[in-house]
Design a protein around this motif. Structure first.
Motif, PDB file in Angstrom:
ATOM      1  N   ASP A 176       0.831  -1.208   0.000  1.00 18.66           N
ATOM      2  CA  ASP A 176       0.000   0.000   0.000  1.00 18.66           C
ATOM      3  C   ASP A 176       0.865   1.258   0.000  1.00 18.66           C
ATOM      4  OD1 ASP A 176      -2.248  -1.593  -0.018  1.00 18.66           O
ATOM      5  OD2 ASP A 176      -2.675  -1.341   2.131  1.00 18.66           O
ATOM      6  N   ARG A 177       1.944   1.250   0.788  1.00 22.05           N
ATOM      7  CA  ARG A 177       2.844   2.411   0.815  1.00 22.05           C
ATOM      8  C   ARG A 177       3.518   2.613  -0.540  1.00 22.05           C
ATOM      9  NH1 ARG A 177       4.265   0.179   5.854  1.00 22.05           N
ATOM     10  NH2 ARG A 177       6.206  -0.615   4.964  1.00 22.05           N
ATOM     11  N   LEU A 178       3.910   1.524  -1.163  1.00 22.69           N
ATOM     12  CA  LEU A 178       4.542   1.610  -2.482  1.00 22.69           C
ATOM     13  C   LEU A 178       3.562   2.155  -3.516  1.00 22.69           C
ATOM     14  CD1 LEU A 178       6.935   1.086  -4.334  1.00 22.69           C
ATOM     15  CD2 LEU A 178       6.111  -1.257  -4.614  1.00 22.69           C
ATOM     16  N   ASP A 179       2.335   1.670  -3.493  1.00 20.26           N
ATOM     17  CA  ASP A 179       1.325   2.175  -4.418  1.00 20.26           C
ATOM     18  C   ASP A 179       1.102   3.672  -4.229  1.00 20.26           C
ATOM     19  OD1 ASP A 179       0.961  -0.340  -5.514  1.00 20.26           O
ATOM     20  OD2 ASP A 179      -0.866  -0.777  -4.360  1.00 20.26           O
ATOM     21  N   ALA A 223       1.933   6.593  -7.000  1.00 20.52           N
ATOM     22  CA  ALA A 223       0.880   7.518  -7.423  1.00 20.52           C
ATOM     23  C   ALA A 223       1.336   8.966  -7.248  1.00 20.52           C
ATOM     24  CB  ALA A 223      -0.407   7.263  -6.658  1.00 20.52           C
ATOM     25  N   GLU A 224       2.011   9.261  -6.139  1.00 17.61           N
ATOM     26  CA  GLU A 224       2.519  10.613  -5.907  1.00 17.61           C
ATOM     27  C   GLU A 224       3.580  10.988  -6.934  1.00 17.61           C
ATOM     28  OE1 GLU A 224       3.865  10.545  -1.857  1.00 17.61           O
ATOM     29  OE2 GLU A 224       1.825  10.639  -1.040  1.00 17.61           O
ATOM     30  N   MET A 225       4.449  10.049  -7.266  1.00 21.23           N
ATOM     31  CA  MET A 225       5.488  10.318  -8.259  1.00 21.23           C
ATOM     32  C   MET A 225       4.871  10.552  -9.635  1.00 21.23           C
ATOM     33  SD  MET A 225       8.457   7.664  -7.104  1.00 21.23           S
ATOM     34  CE  MET A 225       9.537   8.102  -8.464  1.00 21.23           C
TER      35      MET A 225
END
Length: 61
Positions: A48-51, A55-57
């Motif tokens: 979830d943190r990676l997703d 998304a932010e990037m």
């Protein structure tokens, strides 16, 4: 929190094992299941943190 829960399960299981109320096999299965649940939870949180980071990037580009 989950580490403390795992430690409690281990201590309770060890106590039951030493008192003869459960067999070694039962203890091993229960401890293995508890550990697996924790690993799955950690993996989901990391995913979830990676997703979120991806998304932010993507929004920055």
């Amino acid at each position: 929190m989950t580490t403390a829960l795992s430690a409690c399960i281990s201590l309770i299981g060890a106590g039951l094992l030493l008192s003869g109320k459960v067999t070694e096999g039962t203890f091993t299965v229960v401890e293995g299941m508890a550990t697996s649940v924790q690993c799955i939870r950690f993996a989901k949180e990391a995913n979830d943190r990676l997703d979120k980071t991806l998304a932010e990037m993507k929004d920055r580009d």
